[in-house]
Design an enzyme around this catalytic site. Structure first.
Site, PDB file in Angstrom:
ATOM      1  N   LYS A 152     -34.552  25.051 -11.021  1.00  0.00           N
ATOM      2  CA  LYS A 152     -34.826  23.978 -11.980  1.00  0.00           C
ATOM      3  C   LYS A 152     -36.292  23.557 -11.894  1.00  0.00           C
ATOM      4  CE  LYS A 152     -30.242  21.781 -11.842  1.00  0.00           C
ATOM      5  NZ  LYS A 152     -29.896  21.947 -13.255  1.00  0.00           N
TER       6      LYS A 152
ATOM      7  N   GLU B 167     -23.624  26.767 -11.847  1.00  0.00           N
ATOM      8  CA  GLU B 167     -22.870  26.994 -10.613  1.00  0.00           C
ATOM      9  C   GLU B 167     -21.603  26.156 -10.529  1.00  0.00           C
ATOM     10  OE1 GLU B 167     -25.176  24.809 -10.917  1.00  0.00           O
ATOM     11  OE2 GLU B 167     -24.224  23.094  -9.983  1.00  0.00           O
TER      12      GLU B 167
ATOM     13  N   ARG C 185     -19.211  25.538 -12.641  1.00  0.00           N
ATOM     14  CA  ARG C 185     -18.020  26.237 -13.158  1.00  0.00           C
ATOM     15  C   ARG C 185     -17.539  27.299 -12.176  1.00  0.00           C
ATOM     16  NH1 ARG C 185     -21.373  27.910 -18.409  1.00  0.00           N
ATOM     17  NH2 ARG C 185     -22.393  25.975 -17.776  1.00  0.00           N
TER      18      ARG C 185
HETATM   19  N1  BES Z   1     -25.673  20.049 -12.482  1.00  0.00           N
HETATM   20  C1  BES Z   1     -26.119  20.626 -13.698  1.00  0.00           C
HETATM   21  C2  BES Z   1     -25.788  19.771 -14.922  1.00  0.00           C
HETATM   22  C3  BES Z   1     -26.431  18.412 -14.983  1.00  0.00           C
HETATM   23  C4  BES Z   1     -27.583  18.214 -15.701  1.00  0.00           C
HETATM   24  C5  BES Z   1     -25.851  17.331 -14.384  1.00  0.00           C
HETATM   25  C6  BES Z   1     -28.158  16.969 -15.792  1.00  0.00           C
HETATM   26  C7  BES Z   1     -26.422  16.084 -14.464  1.00  0.00           C
HETATM   27  C8  BES Z   1     -27.578  15.896 -15.184  1.00  0.00           C
HETATM   28  C9  BES Z   1     -25.474  21.997 -13.889  1.00  0.00           C
HETATM   29  O1  BES Z   1     -25.191  22.687 -12.722  1.00  0.00           O
HETATM   30  C10 BES Z   1     -26.442  22.823 -14.656  1.00  0.00           C
HETATM   31  O2  BES Z   1     -27.479  23.093 -14.136  1.00  0.00           O
HETATM   32  N2  BES Z   1     -26.086  23.191 -15.872  1.00  0.00           N
HETATM   33  C11 BES Z   1     -26.930  23.964 -16.697  1.00  0.00           C
HETATM   34  C12 BES Z   1     -26.098  25.052 -17.329  1.00  0.00           C
HETATM   35  C13 BES Z   1     -26.901  26.122 -17.982  1.00  0.00           C
HETATM   36  C14 BES Z   1     -27.706  26.897 -16.963  1.00  0.00           C
HETATM   37  C15 BES Z   1     -25.963  27.036 -18.727  1.00  0.00           C
HETATM   38  C16 BES Z   1     -27.513  23.035 -17.751  1.00  0.00           C
HETATM   39  O3  BES Z   1     -26.839  22.079 -18.144  1.00  0.00           O
HETATM   40  O4  BES Z   1     -28.650  23.233 -18.139  1.00  0.00           O
HETATM   41 ZN    ZN Z   2     -24.835  21.568 -11.081  1.00  0.00          ZN
HETATM   42 MN    MN Z   3     -26.825  23.809 -12.022  1.00  0.00          MN
END
Ligand code: BES
Ligand code: ZN
Ligand code: MN
Length: 493
Positions: A270, A342, A344
């Site tokens: 990230k 991750e 899911r």
């Molecule tokens: N933990 C994140 C989702 C999240 C984002 C939670 C902001 C709280 C605040 C999750 O693991 C994630 O990174 N999701 C990605 C999915 C994508 C890579 C398909 C996302 O939402 O960008």
């Molecule tokens: Zn996450």
């Molecule tokens: Mn994530």
């Protein structure tokens, strides 16, 4: 916070604030009217000098009114018609918020009605509003710390109010437990520490089993284990059981939580900006742990299972790569496209394990799963996805009563092909369009004809700033209230 229920006329001690909750359009009746008369119209003068009309959330601080109280607050509760349990909570919580650091030590709340149920909810409101995570502050000046240590709520029947408050006190304890877990920094709360904290809940009568990586490997949980494989912290699966039904063999209900103690994204790392927020990527597991805490705390007449998938998602020489294929406990294979999807992967194995071992009546999973749900619904609604209308209806009903909003989202069959893979049974991302939906469809591939609901709480697990007086900035505990309510109203007895 010490809570007391007292008769409306009970003597006020020293250093007390008197908070009179009033309705819009009816400001000076009841206790407020009496005090106004006793003080020669001090309240009427204060109202005339301000723009206070009793609207929801308004607080008028009346200093030097005279009378018994060191300080008087008029707290708006909106129109009398719409006033309900949540209204009583919010009014009391707003009063607390206005004077928490005033230097005064007792808050007396007087509602427009002396009814004991509303009094109990007002007390709950103050308990929730006074939550504070200050374990790591060593230099806070005394005058910045909250000074109110006791709340008294006036009621016509203090015995009945105490009885009504007992399960709400259990709820407040559970929400505080959940908020603490979510607030803890990720160097403190890693999977094994999370597991230790839920193991300690055995003191409430819960049974807690913890599986480590070797045990999960034996079960074939390649999907969950792949996420944790780049971390020096060992992944854990916590299994919490509450056996409160008259028949100990009665089919249980089950809750599963995403517990990513920190989500860097892994190799699909990230951006730095805001990454610290990913300490609360275990909010789903935090909510499930909080729910099990309240079910045990109020001795709910139900058999319930809580399963927490606890991992840390890190980049590392041993971390999972985009392109890897993992085999889940279900036997289905998954091509990893993005190591940041991750949650899911964790849920896939936790959910499979849950239905396989416990054959539950239904499963509800909670997860801070997708940023896309924030784009879809904003910061107040969590997404509800379900294969079952009855379960959805029960969740939506509980959500309305408890003030934890849900919005039902679709699970369209025609989007399911977006997670088909070229070389495995599925892939772990379905592209940006409908990102929360394809995430839910992914989880659904691990649900075997069991009524199931998925709550994507990425939008609601953490609030800064918070817009609700019973939720201080930060960890909300979202989900504990609504699930507790659903269990209480639909699945007990
Ligand atoms: N933990 C994140 C989702 C999240 C984002 C939670 C902001 C709280 C605040 C999750 O693991 C994630 O990174 N999701 C990605 C999915 C994508 C890579 C398909 C996302 O939402 O960008
Ligand atoms: Zn996450
Ligand atoms: Mn994530």
């Amino acid at each position: 916070m010490e809570i007391e229920f007292v008769a409306a006329g009970a003597a006020l001690g020293e250093k007390a604030v008197l908070a009179l909750v009033v309705f819009e359009g009816d400001l000076l009746s009841g206790a407020a009217g009496q005090l106004d008369a006793q003080t020669g119209g001090a309240l009427a003068r204060a109202i005339a000098a301000a723009r206070f009309n009793g609207g929801k959330g308004q607080v008028l601080d009346v200093l030097g009114a005279g009378g018994e109280a060191a300080r008087v607050l008029l707290v708006g509760a909106g129109k009398a018609e719409g006033f309900d349990d949540v209204g009583a909570e919010h009014a009391a919580a707003s009063a607390y918020g206005a004077v928490k650091s005033s230097g005064l030590t007792t808050l007396r709340v007087v509602l427009p009605s002396a009814e004991h149920g509303l009094a109990a909810r007002a007390a709950l409101g103050v308990r929730l509003a006074s939550y504070r995570f200050d374990r790591y502050r060593t230099k806070e000046p005394a005058e910045k710390k909250p000074s109110i240590v006791k709340t008294q709520v006036a009621t016509g029947d203090d015995g009945a109010a105490r009885t009504a408050f007992a399960p709400l006190a259990a709820l407040a304890d559970a929400i505080a437990f959940s908020r603490d877990l979510v607030s803890e920094p990720p160097n403190v709360l890693y999977p094994e520490e999370f597991a230790r904290r839920v193991k300690a809940l055995e003191k409430l009568g819960l049974e807690v089993e913890i599986l480590g990586e070797a045990e999960m490997a034996k079960l074939g949980m390649g999907s969950l284990l792949g996420v944790g494989q780049g971390s020096v912290r060992e992944s854990q699966l916590a299994i919490m059981k509450w056996n409160g039904a008259a028949d100990p063999k009665a089919q249980p209900i089950a809750f599963v939580g995403k517990g990513v103690c920190f989500d860097t994204g892994g190799i699909s790392i990230k951006p730095a900006d805001g990454m610290e927020d990913m300490k609360w990527d275990m909010g789903g597991a935090g909510a499930v742990a909080g729910l099990m805490h309240v079910l045990a705390g109020r001795k709910a007449k139900v058999n319930a299972i809580g399963i927490l998938g606890l991992v840390e998602n890190m980049p590392d020489g041993n971390a999972q790569r985009p392109g890897d294929v993992v085999t889940s406990m279900s036997g289905q294979t998954i091509e990893i496209i993005n190591t940041d999807a991750e949650g899911r992967l964790v849920l896939a194995d936790a959910i499979w394990y849950c239905q396989d071992r416990f054959k539950p009546k239904f499963m509800v999973d909670l997860a801070t799963l997708t940023g896309a749900i924030i784009i879809s619904l904003g910061n107040d609604y969590a997404g509800l996805f379900s294969n079952n209308d009855e379960l959805s209806g029960n969740l939506l009903a509980a959500s309305g009563v408890e003030g934890e909003p849900l919005w039902r989202m679709p699970l369209p069959a025609q989007y399911d092909k977006n997670i088909d893979s070229m070389i495995a049974d599925m892939k772990n991302t379905g592209g940006r369009p409908g990102g929360s939906i394809t995430a839910a469809l992914f989880i659904q591939r691990f649900v075997n004809k069991v009524p199931w609901a998925h709550l994507d709480i990425a939008s609601t697990a953490w609030k800064k700033p918070s817009s609700v007086p019973t939720i201080p900035d930060g960890a909300t505990g979202f989900g504990v209230r609504l699930l507790n309510r659903m269990v209480q109203d639909k699945y007990e007895g």
